[in-house]
Design a protein around this motif. Structure first.
Motif, PDB file in Angstrom:
ATOM      1  N   GLU A 162       3.267   0.815 -10.073  1.00 33.45           N
ATOM      2  CA  GLU A 162       4.511  -0.052  -9.721  1.00 33.45           C
ATOM      3  C   GLU A 162       5.548   0.878  -9.846  1.00 33.45           C
ATOM      4  OE1 GLU A 162       4.840  -2.986  -9.259  1.00 33.45           O
ATOM      5  OE2 GLU A 162       2.872  -3.999  -9.432  1.00 33.45           O
ATOM      6  N   TYR A 163       5.624   2.234 -10.686  1.00 35.59           N
ATOM      7  CA  TYR A 163       6.448   3.137 -10.963  1.00 35.59           C
ATOM      8  C   TYR A 163       6.718   3.864  -9.450  1.00 35.59           C
ATOM      9  CZ  TYR A 163       9.034   7.187 -12.197  1.00 35.59           C
ATOM     10  OH  TYR A 163      10.061   8.035 -12.370  1.00 35.59           O
ATOM     11  N   ARG A 164       5.507   4.074  -8.772  1.00 41.61           N
ATOM     12  CA  ARG A 164       5.466   4.971  -7.568  1.00 41.61           C
ATOM     13  C   ARG A 164       6.609   3.847  -6.687  1.00 41.61           C
ATOM     14  NH1 ARG A 164       0.130   6.150  -8.790  1.00 41.61           N
ATOM     15  NH2 ARG A 164      -0.150   7.938  -9.496  1.00 41.61           N
ATOM     16  N   LEU A 165       5.753   2.778  -6.500  1.00 38.32           N
ATOM     17  CA  LEU A 165       6.182   1.695  -5.702  1.00 38.32           C
ATOM     18  C   LEU A 165       7.783   1.497  -5.775  1.00 38.32           C
ATOM     19  CD1 LEU A 165       5.896  -0.411  -3.335  1.00 38.32           C
ATOM     20  CD2 LEU A 165       5.303  -1.871  -5.141  1.00 38.32           C
ATOM     21  N   ASN A 166       8.332   1.240  -6.956  1.00 33.02           N
ATOM     22  CA  ASN A 166       9.765   1.174  -7.131  1.00 33.02           C
ATOM     23  C   ASN A 166      10.614   2.548  -6.596  1.00 33.02           C
ATOM     24  OD1 ASN A 166       9.510  -1.620  -8.168  1.00 33.02           O
ATOM     25  ND2 ASN A 166       8.996  -0.647 -10.183  1.00 33.02           N
ATOM     26  N   GLU A 167      10.241   3.552  -7.177  1.00 33.10           N
ATOM     27  CA  GLU A 167      10.858   4.864  -6.876  1.00 33.10           C
ATOM     28  C   GLU A 167      10.755   5.087  -5.327  1.00 33.10           C
ATOM     29  OE1 GLU A 167      12.243   7.369  -8.695  1.00 33.10           O
ATOM     30  OE2 GLU A 167      12.356   5.655 -10.086  1.00 33.10           O
ATOM     31  N   LEU A 190      -4.443   5.497  -6.113  1.00 32.92           N
ATOM     32  CA  LEU A 190      -2.792   5.355  -5.736  1.00 32.92           C
ATOM     33  C   LEU A 190      -2.594   3.982  -5.338  1.00 32.92           C
ATOM     34  CD1 LEU A 190      -0.344   7.238  -5.082  1.00 32.92           C
ATOM     35  CD2 LEU A 190      -1.295   7.112  -2.633  1.00 32.92           C
ATOM     36  N   ASN A 191      -3.764   3.127  -5.211  1.00 31.40           N
ATOM     37  CA  ASN A 191      -3.686   1.679  -4.803  1.00 31.40           C
ATOM     38  C   ASN A 191      -4.746   0.786  -5.564  1.00 31.40           C
ATOM     39  OD1 ASN A 191      -1.756   1.846  -2.230  1.00 31.40           O
ATOM     40  ND2 ASN A 191      -3.223   3.454  -1.641  1.00 31.40           N
ATOM     41  N   MET A 238       0.911  -1.223   0.096  1.00 28.60           N
ATOM     42  CA  MET A 238      -0.075   0.034   0.042  1.00 28.60           C
ATOM     43  C   MET A 238       1.000   1.345   0.060  1.00 28.60           C
ATOM     44  SD  MET A 238      -3.077  -1.518  -0.119  1.00 28.60           S
ATOM     45  CE  MET A 238      -4.122  -0.111   0.589  1.00 28.60           C
ATOM     46  N   LEU A 239       0.445   2.316  -0.815  1.00 27.51           N
ATOM     47  CA  LEU A 239       1.185   3.577  -0.914  1.00 27.51           C
ATOM     48  C   LEU A 239       0.145   4.708  -0.393  1.00 27.51           C
ATOM     49  CD1 LEU A 239       2.343   3.107  -4.438  1.00 27.51           C
ATOM     50  CD2 LEU A 239       3.498   2.500  -2.408  1.00 27.51           C
ATOM     51  N   PHE A 266      -5.876  -2.460  -4.128  1.00 30.34           N
ATOM     52  CA  PHE A 266      -6.713  -2.513  -2.932  1.00 30.34           C
ATOM     53  C   PHE A 266      -8.315  -2.103  -3.555  1.00 30.34           C
ATOM     54  CE2 PHE A 266      -9.004   0.264   0.406  1.00 30.34           C
ATOM     55  CZ  PHE A 266      -9.288  -0.665   1.148  1.00 30.34           C
ATOM     56  N   THR A 267      -8.466  -1.328  -4.606  1.00 31.35           N
ATOM     57  CA  THR A 267      -9.656  -0.807  -5.457  1.00 31.35           C
ATOM     58  C   THR A 267     -10.415  -2.246  -5.944  1.00 31.35           C
ATOM     59  OG1 THR A 267      -8.581   1.346  -5.968  1.00 31.35           O
ATOM     60  CG2 THR A 267     -10.522   0.745  -7.305  1.00 31.35           C
ATOM     61  N   LYS A 268      -9.432  -2.956  -6.577  1.00 32.85           N
ATOM     62  CA  LYS A 268      -9.815  -4.314  -6.903  1.00 32.85           C
ATOM     63  C   LYS A 268     -10.604  -4.927  -5.958  1.00 32.85           C
ATOM     64  CE  LYS A 268      -6.942  -5.346 -10.916  1.00 32.85           C
ATOM     65  NZ  LYS A 268      -8.007  -6.120 -11.758  1.00 32.85           N
ATOM     66  N   GLU A 269      -9.922  -5.137  -4.710  1.00 25.45           N
ATOM     67  CA  GLU A 269     -10.515  -5.503  -3.489  1.00 25.45           C
ATOM     68  C   GLU A 269     -11.976  -5.152  -3.046  1.00 25.45           C
ATOM     69  OE1 GLU A 269      -9.477  -6.460   1.185  1.00 25.45           O
ATOM     70  OE2 GLU A 269      -7.955  -6.925  -0.402  1.00 25.45           O
ATOM     71  N   LEU A 270     -11.977  -3.848  -3.148  1.00 25.64           N
ATOM     72  CA  LEU A 270     -13.408  -3.123  -2.767  1.00 25.64           C
ATOM     73  C   LEU A 270     -14.469  -3.601  -3.826  1.00 25.64           C
ATOM     74  CD1 LEU A 270     -12.634   0.504  -1.360  1.00 25.64           C
ATOM     75  CD2 LEU A 270     -12.728  -1.892  -0.010  1.00 25.64           C
ATOM     76  N   LEU A 271     -14.049  -3.539  -5.110  1.00 29.27           N
ATOM     77  CA  LEU A 271     -15.098  -3.938  -5.944  1.00 29.27           C
ATOM     78  C   LEU A 271     -15.468  -5.248  -5.823  1.00 29.27           C
ATOM     79  CD1 LEU A 271     -13.274  -2.310  -9.472  1.00 29.27           C
ATOM     80  CD2 LEU A 271     -15.728  -1.291  -8.219  1.00 29.27           C
TER      81      LEU A 271
END
Length: 233
Positions: free
Chosen positions: A222-227, A193-194, A140-141, A197-202
């Motif tokens: 993925e880009y944000r997580l890696n950075e 941003l996540n 989670m970000l 998690f959005t998939k989980e809520l749906l």
């Protein structure tokens, strides 16, 4: 049709929080109905069945106004949490659900639905940071920008912080997770941003878990997580 209630978007949208609900609807426009509730009207959840309730970040002054409004419906909110209705609460809206907010010599009673309290440090610089954490198997970000921190045991925390801080600088526990109630200090369009998690809520709402602009939004995640993983301590 699933009803998603967006509470007080005219007050609680400092960092674009309401776009989380806009995005959710764009993921399944035929099956999601968004109810936008003005702070001068009775919330739909009081008398209607809703599938999800969203409340975003606000100013400290508006925070006290929202506490006054929602205090009338505290028992109903507790009932909905117990029934498993989805709540997503972001930014300093999380503080409304604790016992109290301390602001210098003032103590502002909150809803008291969860056992913690918050302290405003208005004489300090605003705290700004990002975090990476874990919710089950999901990374989670989050972003935070706040004058206040929350204190308590937070045994039912939402996210275990990997990098960054939790509800205050001395804990790695972030947010609240009870049944389908999710609250976090993170700001902005949290669902964008996540995406996982959005998939989980749906899925929890019984809807197809396909996302709007799925490839692009997951690539951005993925880009944000890696950075952040590379640059954060």
């Amino acid at each position: 049709m699933k009803n998603v209630e967006l509470l007080f978007p005219e007050l609680c949208n400092i960092y674009g929080e309401s776009y989380s609900v806009t995005y959710l609807k764009r993921c399944d426009p035929e099956n999601i109905n968004v109810i936008e509730t003005n702070h001068k009207t009775q919330p739909a959840f009081v008398t209607q069945d809703v599938d999800m309730i969203y409340l975003g970040c606000m100013t400290e002054r508006k925070q006290e106004m929202v506490i006054q409004i929602l205090s009338q419906y505290k028992d109903r909110i507790r009932e909905l949490i117990d029934k498993g209705v989805i709540f997503l609460i972001t930014g300093n809206a999380i503080e409304i659900f604790g016992n109290e907010i301390r602001d210098g010599g003032r103590t502002i009673p909150a809803l008291g639905l969860f056992d913690f309290y918050s302290v405003r440090y208005m004489d300090r610089e605003r705290h700004n940071s990002q975090f990476i954490g874990n919710y089950g198997d999901l990374k989670m970000l989050g972003h935070r920008s706040q004058f206040s921190f929350a204190y308590g045991e937070f045994e039912n925390n939402f996210i275990d912080i990997e990098k960054g801080i939790g509800m205050n600088p001395d804990t790695r526990r972030e947010g609240i997770h009870v049944n389908n109630f999710y609250a976090t200090y993170s700001l902005g369009p949290f669902l964008i941003l996540n995406p996982y998690f959005t998939k989980e809520l749906l899925g929890k709402m019984g809807l197809d878990q396909s996302l709007c602009f799925e490839k692009e939004i997951i690539d951005a995640y993925e880009y944000r997580l890696n950075e952040l993983s590379r640059n954060m301590k």
